[in-house]
Scaffold this active site. Structure first.
Site, PDB file in Angstrom:
ATOM      1  N   SER A 129      10.627   2.818   3.207  1.00  0.00           N
ATOM      2  CA  SER A 129      11.808   2.652   4.060  1.00  0.00           C
ATOM      3  C   SER A 129      11.891   3.752   5.099  1.00  0.00           C
ATOM      4  CB  SER A 129      13.089   2.761   3.229  1.00  0.00           C
ATOM      5  OG  SER A 129      13.152   1.793   2.260  1.00  0.00           O
ATOM      6  N   GLU A 162      10.312  -6.725   7.621  1.00  0.00           N
ATOM      7  CA  GLU A 162       9.875  -6.057   8.851  1.00  0.00           C
ATOM      8  C   GLU A 162       8.392  -5.733   8.716  1.00  0.00           C
ATOM      9  OE1 GLU A 162      13.883  -3.640  10.269  1.00  0.00           O
ATOM     10  OE2 GLU A 162      12.623  -2.709   8.758  1.00  0.00           O
TER      11      GLU A 162
HETATM   12  N1  LIG Z   1      15.657   0.138  -3.173  1.00  0.00           N
HETATM   13  C1  LIG Z   1      15.749  -0.377  -1.956  1.00  0.00           C
HETATM   14  O1  LIG Z   1      16.801  -0.913  -1.549  1.00  0.00           O
HETATM   15  C2  LIG Z   1      14.557  -0.368  -1.050  1.00  0.00           C
HETATM   16  C3  LIG Z   1      14.542  -1.250   0.057  1.00  0.00           C
HETATM   17  C4  LIG Z   1      13.406  -1.306   0.873  1.00  0.00           C
HETATM   18  C5  LIG Z   1      12.338  -0.476   0.602  1.00  0.00           C
HETATM   19  N2  LIG Z   1      12.372   0.401  -0.459  1.00  0.00           N
HETATM   20  C6  LIG Z   1      11.179   1.228  -0.710  1.00  0.00           C
HETATM   21  O2  LIG Z   1      10.412   0.613  -1.749  1.00  0.00           O
HETATM   22  C7  LIG Z   1       9.729   1.621  -2.501  1.00  0.00           C
HETATM   23  C8  LIG Z   1      10.122   1.495  -3.967  1.00  0.00           C
HETATM   24  O3  LIG Z   1      11.516   1.645  -4.072  1.00  0.00           O
HETATM   25  P1  LIG Z   1      12.335   1.173  -5.358  1.00  0.00           P
HETATM   26  O4  LIG Z   1      13.771   1.215  -4.978  1.00  0.00           O
HETATM   27  O5  LIG Z   1      11.742  -0.069  -5.907  1.00  0.00           O
HETATM   28  O6  LIG Z   1      12.012   2.381  -6.356  1.00  0.00           O
HETATM   29  P2  LIG Z   1      12.109   2.409  -7.957  1.00  0.00           P
HETATM   30  O7  LIG Z   1      12.335   3.826  -8.313  1.00  0.00           O
HETATM   31  O8  LIG Z   1      13.069   1.364  -8.451  1.00  0.00           O
HETATM   32  O9  LIG Z   1      10.638   1.946  -8.416  1.00  0.00           O
HETATM   33  C9  LIG Z   1       9.474   2.674  -8.162  1.00  0.00           C
HETATM   34  C10 LIG Z   1       8.497   2.374  -9.276  1.00  0.00           C
HETATM   35  O10 LIG Z   1       7.223   2.953  -8.950  1.00  0.00           O
HETATM   36  C11 LIG Z   1       6.613   3.310 -10.164  1.00  0.00           C
HETATM   37  N3  LIG Z   1       5.519   4.263  -9.946  1.00  0.00           N
HETATM   38  C12 LIG Z   1       5.598   5.571  -9.644  1.00  0.00           C
HETATM   39  N4  LIG Z   1       4.364   6.118  -9.555  1.00  0.00           N
HETATM   40  C13 LIG Z   1       3.489   5.120  -9.828  1.00  0.00           C
HETATM   41  C14 LIG Z   1       2.078   5.044  -9.917  1.00  0.00           C
HETATM   42  N5  LIG Z   1       1.317   6.116  -9.684  1.00  0.00           N
HETATM   43  N6  LIG Z   1       1.517   3.854 -10.223  1.00  0.00           N
HETATM   44  C15 LIG Z   1       2.279   2.763 -10.447  1.00  0.00           C
HETATM   45  N7  LIG Z   1       3.638   2.775 -10.379  1.00  0.00           N
HETATM   46  C16 LIG Z   1       4.223   3.936 -10.085  1.00  0.00           C
HETATM   47  C17 LIG Z   1       7.757   3.908 -10.977  1.00  0.00           C
HETATM   48  O11 LIG Z   1       7.448   3.974 -12.363  1.00  0.00           O
HETATM   49  C18 LIG Z   1       8.911   2.972 -10.652  1.00  0.00           C
HETATM   50  O12 LIG Z   1       9.049   1.940 -11.605  1.00  0.00           O
HETATM   51  C19 LIG Z   1      10.089   2.954  -1.852  1.00  0.00           C
HETATM   52  O13 LIG Z   1       9.108   3.297  -0.910  1.00  0.00           O
HETATM   53  C20 LIG Z   1      11.426   2.643  -1.171  1.00  0.00           C
HETATM   54  O14 LIG Z   1      11.680   3.482  -0.076  1.00  0.00           O
HETATM   55  C21 LIG Z   1      13.458   0.457  -1.304  1.00  0.00           C
END
Ligand SMILES: NC(=O)c1ccc[n+]([C@@H]2O[C@H](COP(=O)([O-])OP(=O)(O)OC[C@H]3O[C@@H](n4cnc5c(N)ncnc54)[C@H](O)[C@@H]3O)[C@@H](O)[C@H]2O)c1
Length: 298
Positions: A129, A162
């Site tokens: 993001s 996007e």
């Molecule tokens: N939450 C939102 O609203 C949102 C919206 C758009 C984009 N994003 C982006 O999406 C990405 C994930 O966000 P999220 O909210 O799902 O986070 P989250 O914390 O819910 O999930 C992240 C996951 O990644 C896993 N992880 C960490 N290291 C890892 C590895 N080496 N191998 C495999 N898995 C691993 C973790 O165990 C965790 O389950 C981020 O880059 C965030 O900026 C989030």
């Protein structure tokens, strides 16, 4: 015209790997599986995989209860998602979608183990993001196959994605993601690799303005939300939306954008910092701008 000169039709993608099974990774995996792909999801351990599957089961069960999905279809979707804790299980994937923690070191570590098991031409899409897509692309061999692919939460319900070409992205990478967005039923917009991309560039100052108006006492919180809903036709006012996103999440996003863009509309309003310091993060902590003590959290 012979078949030699006809333009070869591009086959849909059948095997997708999703890195990270959190809030976004689970939604992305479900949407790809619902579109007919076989999806492998990489997590750090079995417990995290279980949590991701529970999240998907909850969503599928609700869809069945609402009459939007049959039990058989739900089972098909669920069966197309395969948990993995070893990068070797991702071999043969035609597209990688990265959704691990928003931390460049974590993204680097996961690419270090995944890149060697997939071909150098396999497109890598990052769901970041707030990080630079160009910076993420630089982490892998052949950065030309990397671009941003930014979904919205909850992925199953939000139709936008996007597409953010890095400075180094090949046009074919962007084209592949455009076709894939269509394949999974999302509407795509191409945006520049700049802080906030497009939607958050608009959303962050909008929420900040509403928070400042609230702090200035221009109107009550309820009235600010009601005014925007009725006056602009938005389905939810900015303060309830901020509580839903999480005031802590909004604080970090707008602060990061402000540091990079140096534009005042992105500066976190003082009231936001105070609420976050007080642990009032919004719905998830039971209190933000609004008090949710009476409402069940969902
Ligand atoms: N939450 C939102 O609203 C949102 C919206 C758009 C984009 N994003 C982006 O999406 C990405 C994930 O966000 P999220 O909210 O799902 O986070 P989250 O914390 O819910 O999930 C992240 C996951 O990644 C896993 N992880 C960490 N290291 C890892 C590895 N080496 N191998 C495999 N898995 C691993 C973790 O165990 C965790 O389950 C981020 O880059 C965030 O900026 C989030």
């Amino acid at each position: 015209v012979t078949t030699d000169t006809a333009v070869a039709e591009v086959e849909p993608i059948e095997r997708v790997a999703v890195l990270g099974f959190g809030a976004m990774g689970s939604g992305i995996a479900q949407v790809c599986a619902a579109a007919g792909c076989e999806v492998s999801v990489l997590e750090t351990d079995q417990k995290r995989l279980d949590i991701g599957f529970e999240r998907i089961d909850l969503f599928l069960d609700r869809s069945i209860q609402l009459g939007k999905l049959s039990l058989a279809r739900s089972k098909e979707i669920r069966d197309a998602i395969h948990g993995a804790t070893s990068p070797g299980d991702l071999a043969g994937s035609e597209l990688i979608i990265e959704a691990v923690f928003e931390d460049l070191n974590v993204k680097n570590a996961v690419f270090d183990v995944v890149a060697p098991v997939v071909g150098e031409d396999v497109v890598i899409a990052t769901n970041t993001s707030a990080l630079s897509v160009t910076g993420i692309a630089a982490l892998v061999p052949n950065s030309a196959r990397v671009a941003g692919f930014h979904f919205f939460n909850p992925v199953q319900l939000m139709n936008l994605v996007e597409i953010i070409p890095a400075e180094t992205s090949a046009p074919e990478t962007v084209a592949t993601l455009g076709r894939f967005a269509e394949q999974i039923g999302k509407s795509a917009v191409i945006t520049k690799d700049r802080p906030g991309f497009l939607v958050n560039r608009i959303l962050l100052p909008y929420i900040n303005q509403a928070l400042q108006a609230y702090d200035d006492g221009i109107a009550t919180g309820e009235d600010i939300d009601r005014a925007v809903e009725l006056g602009l036709g938005y389905p939810m006012g900015p303060l309830r939306l901020a509580d839903m996103i999480g005031l802590d999440v909004h604080y970090h996003a707008t602060d990061a954008a402000y540091r990079q863009l140096q534009q005042y509309p992105f500066a976190p309003p003082p009231v936001l910092a105070r609420l976050v310091e007080a642990g009032r993060y919004g719905r998830k902590t039971g209190r933000g701008i609004y008090d949710y003590a009476e409402e069940p959290l969902s």
